[in-house]
Design a protein around this motif. Sequence first.
Motif, PDB file in Angstrom:
ATOM      1  N   LEU A  95      -5.061   2.238  -0.306  1.00  0.00           N
ATOM      2  CA  LEU A  95      -5.102   1.634   1.033  1.00  0.00           C
ATOM      3  C   LEU A  95      -6.522   1.256   1.434  1.00  0.00           C
ATOM      4  N   ALA A  96      -7.482   2.074   1.043  1.00  0.00           N
ATOM      5  CA  ALA A  96      -8.879   1.761   1.357  1.00  0.00           C
ATOM      6  C   ALA A  96      -9.357   0.525   0.592  1.00  0.00           C
ATOM      7  N   LEU A  97      -8.849   0.337  -0.623  1.00  0.00           N
ATOM      8  CA  LEU A  97      -9.276  -0.789  -1.461  1.00  0.00           C
ATOM      9  C   LEU A  97      -8.560  -2.084  -1.133  1.00  0.00           C
ATOM     10  N   GLU A  98      -7.316  -1.991  -0.691  1.00  0.00           N
ATOM     11  CA  GLU A  98      -6.506  -3.189  -0.501  1.00  0.00           C
ATOM     12  C   GLU A  98      -6.805  -3.851   0.832  1.00  0.00           C
ATOM     13  N   LYS A  99      -7.135  -5.115   0.778  1.00  0.00           N
ATOM     14  CA  LYS A  99      -7.466  -5.868   1.988  1.00  0.00           C
ATOM     15  C   LYS A  99      -6.286  -6.688   2.494  1.00  0.00           C
ATOM     16  N   GLY A 100      -5.192  -6.731   1.720  1.00  0.00           N
ATOM     17  CA  GLY A 100      -4.046  -7.544   2.093  1.00  0.00           C
ATOM     18  C   GLY A 100      -3.131  -6.895   3.119  1.00  0.00           C
ATOM     19  N   VAL A 101      -3.434  -5.679   3.522  1.00  0.00           N
ATOM     20  CA  VAL A 101      -2.602  -4.968   4.499  1.00  0.00           C
ATOM     21  C   VAL A 101      -3.254  -5.098   5.871  1.00  0.00           C
ATOM     22  N   ASP A 102      -2.440  -5.427   6.866  1.00  0.00           N
ATOM     23  CA  ASP A 102      -2.905  -5.506   8.248  1.00  0.00           C
ATOM     24  C   ASP A 102      -3.664  -4.219   8.607  1.00  0.00           C
ATOM     25  N   ALA A 103      -4.809  -4.347   9.274  1.00  0.00           N
ATOM     26  CA  ALA A 103      -5.675  -3.194   9.563  1.00  0.00           C
ATOM     27  C   ALA A 103      -4.951  -2.123  10.373  1.00  0.00           C
ATOM     28  N   LYS A 104      -4.141  -2.531  11.329  1.00  0.00           N
ATOM     29  CA  LYS A 104      -3.409  -1.554  12.154  1.00  0.00           C
ATOM     30  C   LYS A 104      -2.403  -0.782  11.302  1.00  0.00           C
ATOM     31  N   ARG A 105      -1.684  -1.494  10.462  1.00  0.00           N
ATOM     32  CA  ARG A 105      -0.701  -0.841   9.588  1.00  0.00           C
ATOM     33  C   ARG A 105      -1.401   0.051   8.570  1.00  0.00           C
TER      34      ARG A 105
ATOM     35  N   MET B 160      -2.599   5.374   6.481  1.00  0.00           N
ATOM     36  CA  MET B 160      -3.622   6.347   6.086  1.00  0.00           C
ATOM     37  C   MET B 160      -3.508   7.626   6.923  1.00  0.00           C
ATOM     38  N   LEU B 161      -3.238   7.468   8.205  1.00  0.00           N
ATOM     39  CA  LEU B 161      -3.066   8.630   9.070  1.00  0.00           C
ATOM     40  C   LEU B 161      -1.844   9.446   8.657  1.00  0.00           C
ATOM     41  N   VAL B 162      -0.748   8.781   8.359  1.00  0.00           N
ATOM     42  CA  VAL B 162       0.469   9.486   7.925  1.00  0.00           C
ATOM     43  C   VAL B 162       0.216  10.210   6.604  1.00  0.00           C
ATOM     44  N   ALA B 163      -0.404   9.527   5.643  1.00  0.00           N
ATOM     45  CA  ALA B 163      -0.680  10.150   4.342  1.00  0.00           C
ATOM     46  C   ALA B 163      -1.625  11.342   4.498  1.00  0.00           C
ATOM     47  N   ALA B 164      -2.663  11.187   5.306  1.00  0.00           N
ATOM     48  CA  ALA B 164      -3.601  12.299   5.529  1.00  0.00           C
ATOM     49  C   ALA B 164      -2.894  13.472   6.223  1.00  0.00           C
TER      50      ALA B 164
ATOM     51  N   SER C 213       8.603  15.550   5.142  1.00  0.00           N
ATOM     52  CA  SER C 213       9.715  14.721   4.681  1.00  0.00           C
ATOM     53  C   SER C 213       9.980  13.553   5.623  1.00  0.00           C
ATOM     54  N   VAL C 214       9.894  13.813   6.911  1.00  0.00           N
ATOM     55  CA  VAL C 214      10.075  12.739   7.899  1.00  0.00           C
ATOM     56  C   VAL C 214       8.928  11.739   7.798  1.00  0.00           C
ATOM     57  N   LEU C 215       7.713  12.252   7.657  1.00  0.00           N
ATOM     58  CA  LEU C 215       6.557  11.358   7.509  1.00  0.00           C
ATOM     59  C   LEU C 215       6.666  10.529   6.229  1.00  0.00           C
ATOM     60  N   ALA C 216       7.255  11.096   5.184  1.00  0.00           N
ATOM     61  CA  ALA C 216       7.472  10.330   3.954  1.00  0.00           C
ATOM     62  C   ALA C 216       8.398   9.145   4.240  1.00  0.00           C
ATOM     63  N   GLY C 217       9.387   9.355   5.097  1.00  0.00           N
ATOM     64  CA  GLY C 217      10.254   8.248   5.504  1.00  0.00           C
ATOM     65  C   GLY C 217       9.477   7.165   6.228  1.00  0.00           C
ATOM     66  N   VAL C 218       8.522   7.584   7.052  1.00  0.00           N
ATOM     67  CA  VAL C 218       7.664   6.610   7.738  1.00  0.00           C
ATOM     68  C   VAL C 218       6.885   5.794   6.710  1.00  0.00           C
ATOM     69  N   LEU C 219       6.344   6.469   5.683  1.00  0.00           N
ATOM     70  CA  LEU C 219       5.617   5.739   4.634  1.00  0.00           C
ATOM     71  C   LEU C 219       6.519   4.725   3.945  1.00  0.00           C
ATOM     72  N   VAL C 220       7.737   5.126   3.655  1.00  0.00           N
ATOM     73  CA  VAL C 220       8.661   4.228   2.958  1.00  0.00           C
ATOM     74  C   VAL C 220       8.970   3.006   3.823  1.00  0.00           C
ATOM     75  N   PHE C 221       9.260   3.229   5.096  1.00  0.00           N
ATOM     76  CA  PHE C 221       9.663   2.121   5.963  1.00  0.00           C
ATOM     77  C   PHE C 221       8.507   1.259   6.436  1.00  0.00           C
ATOM     78  N   LYS C 222       7.330   1.835   6.577  1.00  0.00           N
ATOM     79  CA  LYS C 222       6.177   1.079   7.093  1.00  0.00           C
ATOM     80  C   LYS C 222       5.315   0.478   5.980  1.00  0.00           C
ATOM     81  N   ASN C 223       5.569   0.854   4.743  1.00  0.00           N
ATOM     82  CA  ASN C 223       4.780   0.347   3.638  1.00  0.00           C
ATOM     83  C   ASN C 223       5.100  -1.122   3.393  1.00  0.00           C
ATOM     84  N   PRO C 224       4.097  -2.011   3.492  1.00  0.00           N
ATOM     85  CA  PRO C 224       4.360  -3.439   3.246  1.00  0.00           C
ATOM     86  C   PRO C 224       4.788  -3.648   1.790  1.00  0.00           C
ATOM     87  N   ARG C 225       5.776  -4.469   1.593  1.00  0.00           N
ATOM     88  CA  ARG C 225       6.278  -4.741   0.243  1.00  0.00           C
ATOM     89  C   ARG C 225       5.389  -5.757  -0.461  1.00  0.00           C
ATOM     90  N   PRO C 226       5.223  -5.599  -1.772  1.00  0.00           N
ATOM     91  CA  PRO C 226       4.387  -6.554  -2.532  1.00  0.00           C
ATOM     92  C   PRO C 226       5.027  -7.928  -2.611  1.00  0.00           C
TER      93      PRO C 226
END
Length: 149
Positions: free
Chosen positions: A65-75, A80-84, A136-149
């Motif tokens: 996430l830190a390296l990728e620039k193609g993801v909206d900054a807010k997202r 990153m907050l959810v993963a941390a 586990s709930v936060l993992a669901g947030v990662l799945v749903f909020k993760n931008p698809r390639p």
Amino acid sequence: MLLARARLLLVTAWAGSLWTVGYLVAPTLFRTLSDSALAGTIAGSMFRSEALVSLVCGVGLLVLLALEKGVDAKRRRLLMLVAAGMLALMAASTLGLGPMMAALKEAAPGGVMEPAARKQFGMLHGVSMVLYLIQSVLAGVLVFKNPRP
């Protein structure tokens, strides 16, 4: 595009490992094995392995996430907050609660805990389960909020 696919792979592996170990494997062990102490020992070992998977996936996801620039900054900040947060919960459970629970089990002669120790173990186990549920709930947030390639 490659970073996005790697990110998706890490999110999938992380969420899948949490959900599989916590909600499929561990309950199956306790339902299947007649020796609950053995089931607990095996489940504990699997949760320690899952914590290692969480560490690798979480740190890897933060780096991507830190390296990728193609993801909206807010997202990106949200992800990153959810993963941390998930990593912090895993660390609290694995490095904080885990050793305390292990010490209580180790101090029990013949595997039988005294009532006070059993109550403390149950309380620690309950807190650990709540932390795992939040992860586990936060993992669901990662799945749903993760931008698809």
